[in-house]
Design a protein around this motif. Structure first.
Motif, mmCIF file in Angstrom:
data_model
loop_
_atom_site.group_PDB
_atom_site.id
_atom_site.type_symbol
_atom_site.label_atom_id
_atom_site.label_comp_id
_atom_site.label_asym_id
_atom_site.label_seq_id
_atom_site.Cartn_x
_atom_site.Cartn_y
_atom_site.Cartn_z
ATOM 1 N N VAL A 253 0.848 -1.195 0.000
ATOM 2 C CA VAL A 253 0.000 0.000 0.000
ATOM 3 C C VAL A 253 0.884 1.246 0.000
ATOM 4 O O VAL A 253 1.740 1.424 0.876
ATOM 5 N N ARG A 254 0.683 2.114 -0.967
ATOM 6 C CA ARG A 254 1.444 3.359 -1.030
ATOM 7 C C ARG A 254 0.884 4.365 -0.024
ATOM 8 O O ARG A 254 -0.329 4.426 0.219
ATOM 9 N N ASN A 255 1.798 5.186 0.488
ATOM 10 C CA ASN A 255 1.398 6.209 1.459
ATOM 11 C C ASN A 255 2.137 7.513 1.205
ATOM 12 O O ASN A 255 3.349 7.518 0.920
ATOM 13 N N MET A 256 1.398 8.618 1.327
ATOM 14 C CA MET A 256 2.011 9.937 1.419
ATOM 15 C C MET A 256 2.269 10.220 2.891
ATOM 16 O O MET A 256 1.556 9.712 3.769
ATOM 17 N N ALA A 257 3.295 11.001 3.172
ATOM 18 C CA ALA A 257 3.690 11.225 4.564
ATOM 19 C C ALA A 257 3.686 12.702 4.919
ATOM 20 O O ALA A 257 4.003 13.574 4.100
ATOM 21 N N ASN A 258 3.331 12.957 6.142
ATOM 22 C CA ASN A 258 3.485 14.273 6.761
ATOM 23 C C ASN A 258 4.006 14.003 8.161
ATOM 24 O O ASN A 258 3.233 13.711 9.093
ATOM 25 N N GLY A 259 5.333 14.023 8.294
ATOM 26 C CA GLY A 259 5.936 13.598 9.552
ATOM 27 C C GLY A 259 5.663 12.131 9.772
ATOM 28 O O GLY A 259 5.933 11.293 8.897
ATOM 29 N N SER A 260 5.079 11.782 10.926
ATOM 30 C CA SER A 260 4.759 10.386 11.208
ATOM 31 C C SER A 260 3.354 9.991 10.739
ATOM 32 O O SER A 260 2.944 8.842 10.869
ATOM 33 N N ASN A 261 2.617 10.956 10.222
ATOM 34 C CA ASN A 261 1.261 10.693 9.744
ATOM 35 C C ASN A 261 1.287 10.188 8.305
ATOM 36 O O ASN A 261 2.168 10.556 7.523
ATOM 37 N N ARG A 262 0.304 9.380 7.966
ATOM 38 C CA ARG A 262 0.249 8.769 6.640
ATOM 39 C C ARG A 262 -1.124 8.985 6.001
ATOM 40 O O ARG A 262 -2.155 8.985 6.688
ATOM 41 N N LEU A 263 -1.097 9.117 4.663
ATOM 42 C CA LEU A 263 -2.321 9.215 3.876
ATOM 43 C C LEU A 263 -2.189 8.207 2.728
ATOM 44 O O LEU A 263 -1.367 8.378 1.823
ATOM 45 N N SER A 264 -2.945 7.143 2.778
ATOM 46 C CA SER A 264 -2.811 6.036 1.815
ATOM 47 C C SER A 264 -3.465 6.401 0.481
ATOM 48 O O SER A 264 -4.535 7.026 0.431
ATOM 49 N N TYR A 265 -2.827 5.972 -0.589
ATOM 50 C CA TYR A 265 -3.358 6.197 -1.942
ATOM 51 C C TYR A 265 -2.924 5.033 -2.821
ATOM 52 O O TYR A 265 -2.102 4.200 -2.430
ATOM 53 N N GLU A 266 -3.442 4.981 -4.039
ATOM 54 C CA GLU A 266 -3.028 3.931 -4.970
ATOM 55 C C GLU A 266 -3.068 4.445 -6.394
ATOM 56 O O GLU A 266 -3.778 5.404 -6.730
ATOM 57 N N ILE A 267 -2.229 3.784 -7.249
ATOM 58 C CA ILE A 267 -2.179 4.096 -8.682
ATOM 59 C C ILE A 267 -2.556 2.831 -9.438
ATOM 60 O O ILE A 267 -1.961 1.762 -9.220
ATOM 61 N N TYR A 268 -3.538 2.967 -10.338
ATOM 62 C CA TYR A 268 -4.076 1.821 -11.060
ATOM 63 C C TYR A 268 -3.841 1.966 -12.566
ATOM 64 O O TYR A 268 -3.775 3.085 -13.098
ATOM 65 N N LYS A 269 -3.740 0.829 -13.227
ATOM 66 C CA LYS A 269 -3.575 0.823 -14.682
ATOM 67 C C LYS A 269 -4.848 1.331 -15.350
ATOM 68 O O LYS A 269 -5.946 0.838 -15.061
ATOM 69 N N ASP A 270 -4.666 2.314 -16.209
ATOM 70 C CA ASP A 270 -5.783 2.891 -16.964
ATOM 71 C C ASP A 270 -6.903 3.277 -15.996
ATOM 72 O O ASP A 270 -6.657 3.925 -14.990
ATOM 73 N N SER A 271 -8.119 2.850 -16.272
ATOM 74 C CA SER A 271 -9.235 3.193 -15.380
ATOM 75 C C SER A 271 -9.687 1.987 -14.563
ATOM 76 O O SER A 271 -10.786 1.965 -14.014
ATOM 77 N N SER A 272 -8.825 0.968 -14.503
ATOM 78 C CA SER A 272 -9.187 -0.272 -13.818
ATOM 79 C C SER A 272 -8.870 -0.184 -12.327
ATOM 80 O O SER A 272 -8.471 0.867 -11.812
ATOM 81 N N THR A 273 -9.023 -1.305 -11.644
ATOM 82 C CA THR A 273 -8.609 -1.407 -10.235
ATOM 83 C C THR A 273 -7.390 -2.323 -10.111
ATOM 84 O O THR A 273 -7.093 -2.835 -9.033
ATOM 85 N N ASN A 274 -6.667 -2.504 -11.230
ATOM 86 C CA ASN A 274 -5.438 -3.303 -11.236
ATOM 87 C C ASN A 274 -4.256 -2.400 -10.878
ATOM 88 O O ASN A 274 -3.944 -1.457 -11.595
#
Length: 329
Positions: A253-274
């Motif tokens: 799971v990818r996460n953006m960080a702000n200090g010790s805090n995390r905000l999870s996000y994801e990148i998918y192929k085209d418009s799919s959920t892959n």
């Protein structure tokens, strides 16, 4: 005095008149440009050299003081572009091709083209072209150069340049500027020059815009981002494109960080959920590009980026991450 000179000439004629001299041989020649990438051949001239050998045996080089000559002319080629020969992929007709200049000087100031005026080397010039075999074996230097510009696929490119040769060589001793009977070799033939260039795959450019989700008070409020990665690689090449997991991943799971805090996000192929990831089936294949430029170089890979709404909204702040795009080919 006059009688002695005539007697000497008679003896020389008698000595050589019974000798039969074989015609000069014209062995085939080869040239190689080595191996370059497709983008090098597109932007930069590759150079090579070879020799046209006219082998007339072990005659006396003093005979070159008479009217000897060798004439060269580019008669034809296995494939052509205008008046130049070309190299084709695996020597096959049609398809990608690379034009080649055939020249008598390294800077190609004098180019030999099909149907152009022949180039003649006279007796004085031939003295300087005696090859390593000595005698009356002439090695005429030739220079080859590709012309930048072609967009081609990888592979082995070959072609044959057919060099028409006409020669007049005195293979004996000239007397009073005249080649003695049976010593004057007049002939013609063709020297085929086989030329090879190996083109290898390469990738030069990755264009990947930054992803900005904007701002929102809750994770459910962030917009979906739809963008593309563009890749420039050799025409027709196969490769895969991967995205790293970023600097703050938790498992896959990818996460953006702000200090010790995390905000999870994801990148998918085209418009799919892959998920578009760094290894295995998560990588994106060149065959899956949604568009390919007309020259076959640039492929486009769309993606969708989303902030995961299944997480608890973290504290307010600026959250960042860094993802690396890589190519394997």
């Amino acid at each position: 005095m006059t009688i002695r000179l005539l007697l000497l000439l008679t003896l020389l004629l008698s000595s050589f008149s019974g000798t039969l001299w074989a015609a000069c041989t014209l062995p085939a020649s080869t040239a190689s440009f080595g191996s370059v990438t497709s983008f090098t051949v597109n932007t930069t001239a590759s150079t090579s050299s070879t020799t046209a050998n006219v082998n007339c045996g072990s005659g006396n080089t003093l005979s070159l003081l008479s009217g000897n000559s060798i004439t060269l002319r580019l008669a034809s080629a296995s494939a052509t572009s205008g008046t130049r020969g070309t190299l084709t992929l695996n020597g096959a007709a049609g398809g990608d091709n690379i034009p080649v200049q055939l020249c008598t000087a390294a800077n190609c100031a004098t180019e030999m083209t099909i149907g152009a005026t022949a180039i003649t080397y006279n007796s004085t010039q031939l003295v300087n072209l005696i090859g390593l075999l000595g005698g009356l074996n002439f090695s005429i230097p030739l220079y080859l150069r590709t012309l930048p510009g072609p967009v081609v696929a990888a592979g082995t490119y070959t072609g044959t340049l057919n060099l028409a040769v006409t020669y007049r060589i005195c293979t004996g001793i000239a007397a009073l500027g005249i080649c003695l009977a049976g010593q004057d070799q007049n002939g013609s033939g063709t020297i085929p020059i086989t030329v090879t260039l190996i083109i290898t795959n390469d990738c030069t450019t990755i264009t990947a815009p930054n992803i900005s989700f904007g701002s929102a008070p809750l994770v459910s409020g962030f917009s979906t981002v739809s963008q593309s990665v563009n890749v420039v690689c050799t025409k027709g090449s196969t490769y895969t494109v991967g995205l790293s997991n970023g600097n703050n991943a938790n498992g896959s799971v990818r996460n953006m960080a702000n200090g010790s805090n995390r905000l999870s996000y994801e990148i998918y192929k085209d418009s799919s959920t892959n998920r578009w990831g760094p290894s295995g089936t998560e990588r994106q294949s060149s065959a899956n590009a949604t568009t390919v430029s007309s020259d076959g170089l640039t492929r486009t890979f769309p993606y969708t980026a989303r902030v995961l709404t299944t997480q608890t909204t973290p504290p307010a702040g600026n959250y960042t991450d860094s993802v690396v795009v890589d190519l394997a080919f």
